[in-house]
Design an enzyme around this catalytic site. Structure first.
Site, PDB file in Angstrom:
ATOM      1  N   LEU A 200       1.072  -0.916  -0.213  1.00  0.00           N
ATOM      2  CA  LEU A 200       0.373  -0.424   0.035  1.00  0.00           C
ATOM      3  C   LEU A 200       1.121   1.237   0.116  1.00  0.00           C
ATOM      4  O   LEU A 200       1.854   1.385   0.829  1.00  0.00           O
ATOM      5  CB  LEU A 200      -1.174   0.222   1.343  1.00  0.00           C
ATOM      6  CG  LEU A 200      -2.241  -0.924   0.900  1.00  0.00           C
ATOM      7  CD1 LEU A 200      -1.389  -2.148   0.840  1.00  0.00           C
ATOM      8  CD2 LEU A 200      -3.310  -0.455   1.931  1.00  0.00           C
TER       9      LEU A 200
ATOM     10  N   LEU B   7       1.315   5.207   0.137  1.00  0.00           N
ATOM     11  CA  LEU B   7       0.669   6.637   0.340  1.00  0.00           C
ATOM     12  C   LEU B   7       1.646   7.955  -0.490  1.00  0.00           C
ATOM     13  O   LEU B   7       1.580   8.202  -1.115  1.00  0.00           O
ATOM     14  CB  LEU B   7       0.351   6.859   1.232  1.00  0.00           C
ATOM     15  CG  LEU B   7      -1.142   6.148   1.268  1.00  0.00           C
ATOM     16  CD1 LEU B   7      -1.609   6.102   3.027  1.00  0.00           C
ATOM     17  CD2 LEU B   7      -2.120   7.411   0.804  1.00  0.00           C
ATOM     18  N   GLY B   8       3.406   7.907   0.550  1.00  0.00           N
ATOM     19  CA  GLY B   8       3.703   8.417   0.776  1.00  0.00           C
ATOM     20  C   GLY B   8       4.771   7.962  -0.420  1.00  0.00           C
ATOM     21  O   GLY B   8       5.705   9.385  -0.729  1.00  0.00           O
ATOM     22  N   ASN B   9       5.237   6.944  -0.258  1.00  0.00           N
ATOM     23  CA  ASN B   9       5.959   5.998  -0.865  1.00  0.00           C
ATOM     24  C   ASN B   9       7.326   7.005  -0.781  1.00  0.00           C
ATOM     25  O   ASN B   9       8.751   6.518  -1.041  1.00  0.00           O
ATOM     26  CB  ASN B   9       6.622   7.043  -3.014  1.00  0.00           C
ATOM     27  CG  ASN B   9       7.134   5.845  -3.715  1.00  0.00           C
ATOM     28  OD1 ASN B   9       7.251   4.545  -3.500  1.00  0.00           O
ATOM     29  ND2 ASN B   9       7.426   6.060  -4.142  1.00  0.00           N
TER      30      ASN B   9
ATOM     31  N   ALA C  36      12.664  14.152  10.151  1.00  0.00           N
ATOM     32  CA  ALA C  36      12.721  14.295   9.119  1.00  0.00           C
ATOM     33  C   ALA C  36      12.805  15.590   8.763  1.00  0.00           C
ATOM     34  O   ALA C  36      12.396  16.324   9.667  1.00  0.00           O
ATOM     35  CB  ALA C  36      11.973  13.009   7.493  1.00  0.00           C
TER      36      ALA C  36
ATOM     37  N   ALA D  35      41.991  27.062  -6.248  1.00  0.00           N
ATOM     38  CA  ALA D  35      42.849  27.722  -5.036  1.00  0.00           C
ATOM     39  C   ALA D  35      42.491  29.256  -4.658  1.00  0.00           C
ATOM     40  O   ALA D  35      43.570  30.128  -4.145  1.00  0.00           O
ATOM     41  CB  ALA D  35      43.926  27.659  -5.733  1.00  0.00           C
ATOM     42  N   SER D  36      41.259  29.534  -4.951  1.00  0.00           N
ATOM     43  CA  SER D  36      40.404  30.717  -4.387  1.00  0.00           C
ATOM     44  C   SER D  36      40.758  32.115  -5.273  1.00  0.00           C
ATOM     45  O   SER D  36      41.245  33.268  -4.729  1.00  0.00           O
ATOM     46  CB  SER D  36      41.119  31.487  -2.665  1.00  0.00           C
ATOM     47  OG  SER D  36      41.067  30.300  -1.830  1.00  0.00           O
TER      48      SER D  36
ATOM     49  N   GLU E  18      38.553  30.051  -0.413  1.00  0.00           N
ATOM     50  CA  GLU E  18      38.706  28.338   0.599  1.00  0.00           C
ATOM     51  C   GLU E  18      39.047  28.759   2.063  1.00  0.00           C
ATOM     52  O   GLU E  18      38.555  28.290   3.017  1.00  0.00           O
ATOM     53  CB  GLU E  18      39.480  27.847   0.273  1.00  0.00           C
ATOM     54  CG  GLU E  18      39.877  26.859  -1.071  1.00  0.00           C
ATOM     55  CD  GLU E  18      41.482  27.134  -1.631  1.00  0.00           C
ATOM     56  OE1 GLU E  18      41.309  25.620  -0.956  1.00  0.00           O
ATOM     57  OE2 GLU E  18      41.763  28.174  -2.220  1.00  0.00           O
TER      58      GLU E  18
END
Length: 1355
Positions: free
Chosen positions: A270, A272-274, A351, A1100-1101, A1286
């Site tokens: 069954l 519903l939300g999967n 969740a 390397a910024s 970085e």
């Protein structure tokens, strides 16, 4: 009974337009349907398991009972399209568009600088939009809850929350409604520098102006489709059937039809939300021929409150359950709702919002997940399941027999759960639920618990007791025997000790338990028991004596709860963070149209927010396009005996299998093959690839390729094993100065320690993806790729195909996050896809899903470091010897460079006369680790700072005092003899300590710790000297191409890639200043190897530095050409000058070039000037830890960063905050787990998921200050700015050391000896087990070798 042959008509709406589908496949998700069928690519695909929120959309259904639509956010990757009958879907495209009108939520997230790479932004927008449709003026708590299911890897969340807070009714900000200035910028505001601050007065804290925002008008939102309203009011009760190739979806309209179908298909799930079935039903997962959807059966969504208790329909979503519980709790006496309150608390952490909107109560109960939050509480709360079948009704208890799967206690064939009944609690009954997870939100618990006790009236004698745990077995586990033995006992410490002993004997946590952490879980069993004991004890005394606690009599039969224990009663609160972002405002004399130094919105910000920003996989499907899937090794070290693709090739729509034999040119290098030949060196190594008409078929076929192996030895996973086998990737790197042995002989004390730093997954939101399009002539190829280095992709593809570079063009529009992970890997994947495209003569698209990406691509190098430090009793360090080993994986990749940078940066901010640094890169049978933000510095500097902290502990000094004693303070030379001026370092440090008020807050933390036994606070400050750039001059060159068109518009192209760091925005700021035209006239199209060749990686910024200089050079060339025209017509307009230039045949196109900073390093001599300049900074963080669970909360962080003259303060602050939180993740929650067979276990969403920080992980107060530039500005970089991509990463370690400080306080409390072995990340497990107490002492310990571990250490 076979499923019906025909399919019914599926009707739903998307963005107000009717969608009618007859041939719909039940295996197709809403995400796939939106992107592939409708071309709505604003909804992004990032994880495929509902765990990141990038694919969030709003689902709306009409509620006949209220007469109003119900709006809720969902993750489209989990929603079967067949479940949408009668629903309205709103995607980000349906909210607003830059082509028409943007919605206020889109405007505010963009203008509040809440987007960087922008890949997560549509999902963020949809979560906020759904919140506002339900609550136009939400509370801050609702705002936080709405975003807990959305991940962002770039921004650090603060600006996203700020944008949402502008809608909140209880926002504490000024609102900026009366003035365009924030109250903090008014005279006397908090943004003014502190009295002892060294900052000048011209500072600003306003990054956006609220007065400019469009107001939210709920009346202007789209109406719910009338047709769907009519369908809901007069529902069609017949059964709907949708048939696919492998699965049939059946949706009955009545309960009776559902029961009949259940009887005919007893094995059909069954759905519903999967949320449970969806992630498991991947191409390699199982397939159920029939799926039953009870969503249209109204009886399953009913709720009833009676005198006996609350009954909730099994079909209610968990979000609906939250609402039902809240209503019951509000109207009933508190003593009746204790079980309901425990469930409500559990649901707040269960969740994210999107999952709670989808998952059903019945599905949660019947899935019987080991890690369930609700089942333990329902079980102890005496809940019952009301069952229905064709045969009638039945009630069964949700007890230990049901949970244990005893056949007689479970469902019979054909039965289903109709509802769950939760009895009211009684007067002397107490119920609590507990959980501890890797993160405070959106993470499954390591252990969850439900506990209930009933006392005999007016006493503390136990009449009934129930204990249940999640996370310690295959399903929820109860302890009935322990509870039985405790009946009649009094609620005392003696009973508690006995309960702990009994529970540990009955609830067995095996050492090989999935998820690992066996000893931690055992400790949580008794820690939760203790917390429950304290809570009940506190409530008993409060109930028995209604007066204040101070009035309680010690003669009471109920023992008094010590004041030091009160802090252990409640979990940490989660609050919306606040703070101040301060930067230097531009000079008042600067022209208003000059954008440099101003907080300009990200160039693509609005397009990010509307979903119109196009990423690689958003490109439309091409004619005859094929999809590719990879076949990877399942063995860590083995000989390939054979590869049999015959079964795969026999599947429909499969076109070809690509192997090493199909490569016309070079197959990578000798040690690093694109496709494995003869031997595999790690799990996840690519062996071959399948191309098919669809991605689903390609993935299914890849599962059918049969590879036969012959295992080889040795198999090496850990650094320790590599050292034992002398398995290294490159020679040792070493730097030394002074006389190290002599110095050790003369010091007061010598200390040795070890540091273990775990790896880190890049977790860029956009996984690796590439589209290769072969052209009809001259063997040309177009490669559209998500990469930081298109030239490297071009070179690798050309070499693999054996064609000149000029035949391969790489295009990069934007990249959904990189962090170093898209420097090398895209070249490998692009080359493999190119082979497939050439072999088939058709376009090939390769998109890795999250699990594949994490398995294959590697990440940050784990590190093992050993230090020996000699120091005076004053804390002055005289000698330091550090030896580091990094886990490089199976091939060299960037490991040698990482080792070099690690050694070069180990000294951090400290001047120590006698030093020896040594580093080795270990060869192991793991996927090769690669470049990652910070490039070795975050791991190496943690060793150095751990050493400093240990010295402070031995000297009895605050760590900041030892840091100050050893920092650079005057112009000096580094260990590699590069001269530099540390003056900004000292300014950052002093300003950080001043703004953080460290001395006073340390005293406050100490006072708190004296009054709290189970909660401890810690505070720590760290300085930083970060070297920017590559250690080679050639890697600092850059080029640009600027065109001025005859209408006056300007097209700018350069060699940098937009990764979210705002490089395109900054380049247009540079061009605007140089050409003296507004940014609105300027445009950047894409980065392409056809327009700017021979580029270097954006890393390397230094991307903005070097490309900014190239753009500046091109613009200055053009302006010089225009000078005679401008002088001649000084009153003319820009268009006049351009027209005149064209008439006079003056070229309006120019290339710009920057030769690069000089940089070199002689490793034989150990000297050089490897870096162009340094970025300095400091951070101070305060945390509070829960000694019973290991959880922590970040109370406050203050960051001061040296940025020179910021090109764009908003972007730079965003870079600092994002890097800081990513660093905090590295040091506290991001943990990679490998199986004993070398397979990565923590791959994206799932029970043992990889946890990157969420909105709940941002410090409750986060203050960032960009240090104003010094009068003597350096002219080395563009406009004296500095690259910040970085450096902020390491500042996250201030959280780690604050946690260490709190643990040290717990050690002092308990009289424990300080341990100088440091392990990062400081996860709840490590923090809890470090806070040793009677509960950690009573648990059973593992005997090494008695059980096969679930995971193995690799650092």
């Amino acid at each position: 009974m076979p499923p019906p042959l025909g399919s019914d008509e599926l009707i739903f709406f998307v963005n107000g337009r009717k969608v009618t589908e007859r041939a719909v496949d039940p295996e197709v998700t809403l995400l796939t349907f939106l992107r592939r069928k409708l071309g709505l690519t604003g909804t992004k695909s990032a994880c495929g398991g509902g765990g990141c929120g990038a694919c969030t959309v709003m689902l709306s259904r009409h509620d006949p009972a209220s007469g109003k639509p119900r709006h809720f956010s969902v993750t489209a990757c989990l929603v079967p399209v067949c479940s949408l009958h009668g629903a309205a879907v709103t995607t980000v495209e349906g909210v607003g568009s830059v082509r028409s009108r943007i919605h206020p939520v889109q405007e505010r997230i963009a203008k509040s600088h809440g987007t960087q790479c922008g890949f997560c932004t549509p999902g963020m927008v949809m979560s906020l939009y759904t919140l506002l449709r339900n609550y136009p003026q939400p509370s801050e708590e609702q705002l936080l809850e709405a975003l807990t299911g959305n991940l962002c890897r770039c921004t650090g969340y603060r600006p996203i929350l700020e944008s949402g807070r502008t809608f909140c009714s209880d926002s504490g900000g000024c609102g900026q409604t009366e003035s365009t200035r924030c109250c903090l910028d008014q005279p006397g505001g908090d943004s003014c520098p502190a009295e002892d601050s060294s900052l000048p007065a011209r500072m600003c804290s306003e990054l956006f102006t609220r007065a400019e925002f469009w107001p939210l008008d709920p009346t202007q939102e789209p109406i719910f489709p009338p047709e769907l309203m009519r369908m809901a009011e007069s529902p069609e009760r017949r059964t709907l059937t949708f048939c696919g190739d492998r699965v049939t979806w059946v949706s009955p309209g009545t309960l009776q039809e559902l029961l009949e179908l259940r009887a005919r298909h007893p094995d059909a799930p069954l759905v519903l939300g999967n949320t449970a079935l969806g992630p498991a039903a991947r191409p390699h997962g199982g397939v159920h021929p029939v799926l039953l959807s009870p969503a249209r059966v109204p009886e399953l969504s009913a709720a009833a409150d009676t005198s006996a208790g609350l009954t909730i329909g099994a079909g209610c979503s968990l979000a609906q359950v939250q609402d039902i519980l809240a209503k019951s709790i509000a109207k009933l006496p508190g003593e009746k709702t204790r079980t309901l309150q425990a469930l409500a608390r559990a649901l707040r952490s269960l969740a994210g919002q999107q999952i709670r909107n989808l998952a059903s109560l019945g599905g949660h109960v019947m899935s019987q997940h080991s890690y369930s939050d609700l089942n333990p509480i329902l079980a102890v709360g005496r809940a019952a399941l009301n069952l229905r079948s064709e045969g009638g009704e039945r009630v069964i208890p949700l007890d230990e027999n049901f949970l244990a799967g005893v056949a007689s206690a479970g469902l019979r064939p054909g039965e289903m759960v109709e509802s769950v009944h939760i009895p009211h609690t009684r007067k002397w009954e107490f119920v609590s639920g507990f959980r501890q997870a890797q993160a405070p939100k959106n993470a499954v618990p390591h252990v969850s618990a439900g506990l209930r006790v009933l006392f005999k009236e007016g006493t503390d004698a136990i009449e009934d007791l129930s204990i249940a745990y999640g996370g310690v077995g295959a399903t929820t586990v109860m302890a009935p025997r322990s509870c039985q033995q405790l009946l009649g006992r009094h609620w005392t410490e003696v009973t508690l000790d006995e309960a702990c002993r009994l529970v540990l004997g009955e609830v067995v946590v095996p050492g090989s338990i999935p998820g690992g952490r066996a000893e931690f879980r055992r400790t949580l069993l008794v820690s939760f028991l203790f917390r429950f004991y304290l809570q009940v004890l506190h409530e008993l005394r409060t109930r028995w004596f209604p007066g204040p606690p101070s009035a309680l009599s010690d003669s009471c039969w109920c023992p008094k709860l010590p004041d030091q224990f009160l802090s252990a009663l409640e979990d940490f609160p989660v609050t919306v963070p606040r703070g101040l972002q301060t930067y230097q405002s531009v000079d008042p004399q600067q022209p208003s149209q000059d954008p440099v130094g101003r907080p300009i919105m990200h160039l693509s910000g609005l397009k990010h927010a509307t979903g119109e920003a196009v990423f690689c996989d958003d490109l439309p499907r091409l004619d005859r396009e094929l999809c590719m899937a990879l076949v990877t090794s399942t063995r860590p070290h083995a000989k390939i005996v054979s590869v049999d693709p015959s079964k795969a090739l026999g599947l429909p729509e499969v076109v070809s299998v690509i192997t090493a034999e199909d490569i016309p040119g070079t197959n990578g290098t000798e040690g690093d093959r694109l496709l494995a030949v003869d031997e595999v060196l790690c799990v996840g190594q690519v062996i071959c690839a399948v191309v098919a008409e669809t991605d689903v078929q390609a993935k299914r076929a890849a599962e059918e390729v049969r590879v036969t192996y012959e295992d080889l030895q040795p198999v090496i996973f850990s650094i320790q094993d590599a050292i034992k086998h002398s398995s290294f990737l490159c020679p040792e790197k070493k730097l030394e100065q002074g006389s190290i042995e002599e110095a050790f002989a003369k010091v007061d004390q010598v200390l040795e320690g070890e540091v273990h730093v775990g790896g880190q997954e890049h977790f860029y939101m956009e996984t690796q993806r590439v589209l290769v399009v072969p052209k009809a002539e001259d063997r040309e190829l177009d490669i559209y790729v998500s990469t930081q280095d298109p030239a490297h992709v071009q070179k690798t593809a050309a070499s693999t195909l054996n064609v000149p570079l000029s035949r391969v063009t790489c295009h990069v529009k934007r990249v959904g996050g990189g962090f170093g992970g898209k420097v090398g890997r895209p070249a490998t994947l692009g080359a493999i896809a190119a082979v497939g495209a050439v072999k088939t003569g058709r376009p090939v698209r390769l998109v890795l899903d999250r699990e594949e990406d994490m398995l294959i691509t590697g990440g940050r190098h784990p590190l093992f470091g050993k230090y020996k430090v000699g120091f005076a009793n004053s804390g002055r360090i005289k000698a330091l010897d550090i030896e580091c080993y990094i886990n490089g994986g199976c091939t060299l990749d960037d490991s040698e460079l990482v080792t070099e940078f690690l050694i070069l940066k180990l000294e951090n901010a400290y001047k120590i006369r006698n030093l020896r640094f040594r580093g080795r890169a270990c060869r192991t049978n793991l996927p090769s680790n690669t470049a990652f933000r910070g490039f070795g510095f975050p791991q190496g500097a943690l060793v150095t700072e751990s050493c400093i902290t240990a010295v402070a502990a031995k000297c009895g000094l605050p760590p900041e005092k030892v840091r100050e004693k050893n920092m650079y303070w005057a112009v000096d030379k580094t260990i590699y003899q590069q001269a530099f001026n540390p003056e900004p370092l000292g300014r950052c440090w002093a300003e950080c300590l001043s703004r953080a008020n460290l001395k006073a807050r340390r005293a406050q933390a100490d006072a708190f710790n004296q009054q709290s036994h189970w909660r401890k606070r810690g505070i720590a400050a760290v300085p930083m000297k970060f070297s920017v750039g590559f250690a080679a001059t050639s890697f600092h060159q850059a080029a640009a191409l600027v065109h001025i068109y005859t209408d006056g518009s300007v097209l700018v192209t350069h060699g940098g890639n937009e990764l979210g760091q705002g490089i395109h925005t900054k380049m247009l700021q540079v061009a605007s200043r140089e050409l003296r035209v507004p940014m609105s006239r300027l445009h950047i199209q894409e980065t392409s190897t056809a327009t700017v060749p021979n580029t270097v990686a954006t890393a390397a910024s230094i991307g903005a530095d070097v490309n900014g200089r190239a753009v500046q050079n091109a613009c200055q060339t053009l302006l010089k050409r225009l000078e005679p025209i401008i002088k001649k017509n000084s009153e003319g307009t820009w268009e006049d000058w351009i027209d005149a230039a064209f008439e006079q045949r003056i070229s309006l196109s120019a290339t710009g070039y920057f030769r690069g900073y000089k940089a070199s390093m002689d490793w034989e001599k150990g000297v050089g000037d490897p870096f162009p300049y340094y970025v300095f900074g400091a951070a101070c963080s305060e945390v509070e830890i829960d000694c019973l669970t290991g959880a922590h909360r970040k109370l406050r962080t203050d960051i001061v960063m040296d940025t020179g003259c910021s090109l764009n303060p908003a972007i730079d602050i965003g870079q600092v905050e994002g890097a800081f939180l990513q660093g905090a993740g590295l040091y506290t929650s991001e943990e990679l787990h490998y199986s004993p067979e070398g397979a990565l276990l923590s791959r994206g969403p799932g029970p043992h998921e990889y946890k990157v920080p969420t909105v709940a992980d941002v410090p409750e107060e986060l203050n960032v200050t960009l240090l104003p530039s010094a009068p003597e500005r350096t002219q080395l970089s563009i406009y004296s700015s500095k690259g910040l991509g970085e450096s902020g990463m390491f500042l996250g370690s201030s959280v780690f050391f604050a946690i260490s400080d709190a643990v040290a306080a717990a050690h002092r409390d308990r009289g424990l000896v300080e341990d100088f072995t440091v392990r990062s990340p400081a996860t709840p497990e490590r923090v809890r087990m470090a806070c040793e107490d009677r509960f950690t002492e009573m648990i059973p310990r593992e005997t090494p070798g008695t059980a096969k571990p679930w995971c193995i250490p690799i650092s």
